[in-house]
Design an enzyme around this catalytic site. Sequence first.
Site, mmCIF file in Angstrom:
data_model
loop_
_atom_site.group_PDB
_atom_site.id
_atom_site.type_symbol
_atom_site.label_atom_id
_atom_site.label_comp_id
_atom_site.label_asym_id
_atom_site.label_seq_id
_atom_site.Cartn_x
_atom_site.Cartn_y
_atom_site.Cartn_z
ATOM 1 N N SER A 1 8.938 12.916 -1.962
ATOM 2 C CA SER A 1 8.942 11.495 -2.367
ATOM 3 C C SER A 1 9.633 10.430 -1.589
ATOM 4 O O SER A 1 9.380 9.447 -1.079
ATOM 5 C CB SER A 1 8.736 11.092 -3.840
ATOM 6 O OG SER A 1 10.307 11.260 -4.262
ATOM 7 N N GLY A 2 10.960 10.973 -1.106
ATOM 8 C CA GLY A 2 11.852 10.290 -0.504
ATOM 9 C C GLY A 2 11.407 9.769 0.745
ATOM 10 O O GLY A 2 11.849 8.859 1.543
ATOM 11 N N ALA B 1 4.196 3.839 -1.197
ATOM 12 C CA ALA B 1 4.424 4.371 -2.328
ATOM 13 C C ALA B 1 5.315 3.615 -3.141
ATOM 14 O O ALA B 1 5.198 3.397 -4.385
ATOM 15 C CB ALA B 1 5.216 6.023 -2.168
ATOM 16 N N SER C 1 0.837 -1.197 0.011
ATOM 17 C CA SER C 1 0.168 -0.167 0.154
ATOM 18 C C SER C 1 0.887 1.277 0.083
ATOM 19 O O SER C 1 0.363 2.411 -0.271
ATOM 20 C CB SER C 1 -0.988 -0.019 1.165
ATOM 21 O OG SER C 1 -1.787 -1.123 1.051
ATOM 22 N N GLN D 1 16.643 16.443 -2.478
ATOM 23 C CA GLN D 1 15.772 15.255 -2.517
ATOM 24 C C GLN D 1 14.258 15.799 -2.231
ATOM 25 O O GLN D 1 14.016 16.509 -1.315
ATOM 26 C CB GLN D 1 16.205 14.390 -1.266
ATOM 27 C CG GLN D 1 17.837 13.722 -1.398
ATOM 28 C CD GLN D 1 18.188 12.690 -0.519
ATOM 29 O OE1 GLN D 1 19.236 13.075 -0.074
ATOM 30 N NE2 GLN D 1 17.020 11.961 0.102
ATOM 31 N N ARG E 1 21.554 -3.547 5.005
ATOM 32 C CA ARG E 1 22.596 -3.029 3.850
ATOM 33 C C ARG E 1 24.101 -3.252 4.134
ATOM 34 O O ARG E 1 24.721 -3.580 3.136
ATOM 35 C CB ARG E 1 22.240 -1.387 3.589
ATOM 36 C CG ARG E 1 20.987 -1.332 2.611
ATOM 37 C CD ARG E 1 20.736 0.249 2.407
ATOM 38 N NE ARG E 1 19.096 0.527 2.079
ATOM 39 C CZ ARG E 1 18.756 1.581 2.123
ATOM 40 N NH1 ARG E 1 19.095 2.436 2.685
ATOM 41 N NH2 ARG E 1 17.623 1.744 1.499
ATOM 42 N N HIS F 1 14.798 12.969 -7.198
ATOM 43 C CA HIS F 1 16.010 13.528 -6.300
ATOM 44 C C HIS F 1 17.111 14.210 -7.309
ATOM 45 O O HIS F 1 17.051 13.701 -8.682
ATOM 46 C CB HIS F 1 16.720 12.628 -5.594
ATOM 47 C CG HIS F 1 15.620 12.130 -4.378
ATOM 48 N ND1 HIS F 1 14.556 12.531 -4.063
ATOM 49 C CD2 HIS F 1 15.854 11.173 -3.372
ATOM 50 C CE1 HIS F 1 14.056 11.968 -3.048
ATOM 51 N NE2 HIS F 1 14.851 11.207 -2.627
ATOM 52 N N LYS G 1 25.184 7.006 4.992
ATOM 53 C CA LYS G 1 24.688 5.731 4.177
ATOM 54 C C LYS G 1 25.397 6.136 2.965
ATOM 55 O O LYS G 1 25.984 5.067 2.247
ATOM 56 C CB LYS G 1 23.181 5.760 3.781
ATOM 57 C CG LYS G 1 22.386 5.262 5.002
ATOM 58 C CD LYS G 1 20.897 5.453 4.753
ATOM 59 C CE LYS G 1 19.968 5.272 5.819
ATOM 60 N NZ LYS G 1 18.432 5.494 5.295
ATOM 61 N N CYS H 1 18.411 5.426 -2.092
ATOM 62 C CA CYS H 1 18.150 6.022 -3.383
ATOM 63 C C CYS H 1 19.250 6.989 -3.864
ATOM 64 O O CYS H 1 19.577 7.028 -5.136
ATOM 65 C CB CYS H 1 16.603 6.792 -3.203
ATOM 66 S SG CYS H 1 16.696 7.938 -1.789
#
Length: 336
Positions: free
Chosen positions: A158-159, A11, A9, A155, A98, A241, A213, A128
């Site tokens: 949406s991130g 994005a 559900s 960015q 990761r 981005h 990151k 991303c």
Amino acid sequence: MKVAIVGASGAVGQEFLRILAERNFPMDELVLFGSERSAGRKYSFKGKEYEVKLLQHNDDFKDVDIAFTSAGGGTSQEFAETITKHGAVMIDNSSAFRMCDDVPLVVPEVNAADALTRPRGIIANPNCTTIMMVVVMKPIEDLSHIRKIHVSSYQSASGAGAAAMAELQQQYKELVEEGCVKTVDKFPHQLAYNVIPQIDKMMDNDYTKEEMKMFSETRKIMHSDVRTSATCVRVSSLRSHSESVWFETEKPLEVDVIRKALEAAPGVILVDDPQHYVYPMPLESAGKDDIYVGRVRKDLADDNGNTLWLTGDQIRKGAALNAVQIAEYLIEKCEV
């Protein structure tokens, strides 16, 4: 081939559905999973309706071949064993695994073969901003080893997910209708008409988790000792981005040589005619699969340095598309 989407559900989960359909991903069966809040919702895929099942510790993943997970790090950690115990390959979009030595961190254009060695049955999808940068850095690394990268990211909302995108739209609505912003929840400050120089929590060294990151993930993906220093900034664009990147190579590289390498690189589109106002912008890269690159030029402060600008869709190549490409590579190699 049976495919599962965990976090259907959200994005990224919704983008998984769009990309799997667009690419005609080879599957015979699809199953969707979500939290108590989203369980029971129904989504259409290729003309058929699917209902989201509640994610539980049971045998629902017994016949699943590939599970795309995008429900947050806590959920990924809690359910990883449940998802993989019957042999499913878990391609995880969170940060949970990761930097684990026994979990490959993969961007197919850079290190696809790493996905073939996965002791825990898990493959991690990178952050991303890292994905977009390494896709562009790989063809340059092939010309001369990259020693250092300095990057500032720009960015979009949406991130931070679908709710954050809705919040930005709500803030602009409030500004137009009421003259002030009343809704500030998903970001630490008002984002409309603003930029926020912090993404994710602040670490002890005053870099954010997002910035760290980029340092650690870039080294792991590229199998490199490159050092990356980042400043990650939230801007008031809705989707896609951008990054401004300075990089130093072992030997000097001419701009024309870099441009030719980028033109030939998979997943990259060169848009670089600045004298005629032609360069990549997030409005143009939104909804697209490739990373767009321009403003390639010599670094005036470093004889071995060059700089460029890139932009890409965070939800597609920065998340769902990269995961689907990993799965496609595994199928090509008969690994699932």
